[in-house]
Enzyme design. Structure first.
Site: not given
Ligand SMILES: Nc1nc2c(ncn2[C@@H]2O[C@H](COP(=O)(O)OP(=O)(O)OP(=O)(O)O)[C@@H](O)[C@H]2O)c(=O)[nH]1
Length: 225
Positions: A95, A103, A112, A138
């Site tokens: 992860d 983002n 992306d 992610e």
């Molecule tokens: N650009 C982009 N962002 C994505 C995609 N899929 C998921 N995300 C973003 O990934 C982020 C995941 O956020 P969180 O689940 O809060 O996790 P995190 O910020 O990585 O925090 P931790 O996992 O605790 O380290 C979200 O803001 C989603 O919008 C994608 O295909 N493209």
């Protein structure tokens, strides 16, 4: 003298061996061939569409990596059919850290690009025999055939360093690097896969709780924290 084979006709008619297209019998043969030919063509077209739909259903559209569905519908079946070539499996659940912040800071499009770049790193740094899939958002999974978690942890930590040292540039020339957290577990049979995945998820949670940028497996003394 103009030979009969030079009569204007569709090139695919050359596929059949006819001396003349003039007799009634021969015409019947030709028409039956034509209908057979097109029936065959439409079968091929349907087969192509089905293959394309299958590929589409098993591929993550952003990164081109296999998706979660591919694992259950293909990879595990393959493993079940040839266990000696695959088991044990090491399951590496990944992860990306603080991806929301990435983002928010640099934009979703850059996010992306990072996901695509990360997929390329997975492809280049893990063995060709490993399955590298985007699990969703992610989250990624790498499955290493014929590897124990001990061997997998070494590869995973090497890859962790590679990723944290990999610098990406935004369109405004800002230098951005990335880290990830990972949980690793081992499946000794295909039936074991779901439990091993749950175990890997718990270790991943533990890696996040320990401050991120960390690989956790059964061998880590803090694994149960
Ligand atoms: N650009 C982009 N962002 C994505 C995609 N899929 C998921 N995300 C973003 O990934 C982020 C995941 O956020 P969180 O689940 O809060 O996790 P995190 O910020 O990585 O925090 P931790 O996992 O605790 O380290 C979200 O803001 C989603 O919008 C994608 O295909 N493209």
């Amino acid at each position: 003298m103009i030979s009969k084979t030079k009569i204007n006709k569709p090139s695919w008619l050359n596929l059949i061996n006819i001396d003349s297209v003039y007799s009634f019998d021969k015409q019947r043969q030709v028409f039956s061939f034509i209908s057979e030919y097109f029936r065959h063509r439409s079968h091929l077209a349907i087969a192509d569409i089905t293959l394309e739909q299958k590929q589409h259903a098993h591929t993550d559209q952003l990164t081109g990596a296999p998706n979660r569905r591919f694992i259950s519908s293909h990879f595990l079946k393959l493993t079940a059919s040839r266990p000696a070539h695959y088991l044990p499996l090491s399951i590496l659940l990944i992860d990306l850290d603080n991806f929301k912040q990435l983002n928010d800071s640099y934009g979703h499009d850059f996010g992306d690009t990072v996901l695509i770049e990360f997929t390329k790193l997975l492809e280049s740094q893990f063995p060709a025999t490993a399955l590298k899939a985007r699990y969703g958002g992610e989250e990624f999974v790498v499955i290493l055939p014929l590897q124990t978690t001990l061997e997998a942890s070494i590869l995973a930590n090497r890859f962790r360093e590679c990723v944290q040292n990999h610098v990406m540039l935004t369109d405004k020339h800002q230098r951005v690097s990335l880290t990830y957290s990972m949980g690793i577990a081992q499946a000794n049979s295909v039936d074991d896969y779901n439990n091993a995945l749950k175990q890997a998820d718990q270790y991943l949670y533990s890696a996040k709780a320990q401050g991120r940028n960390k690989v956790v497996s059964v061998h880590d003394q803090h694994a149960s924290e």
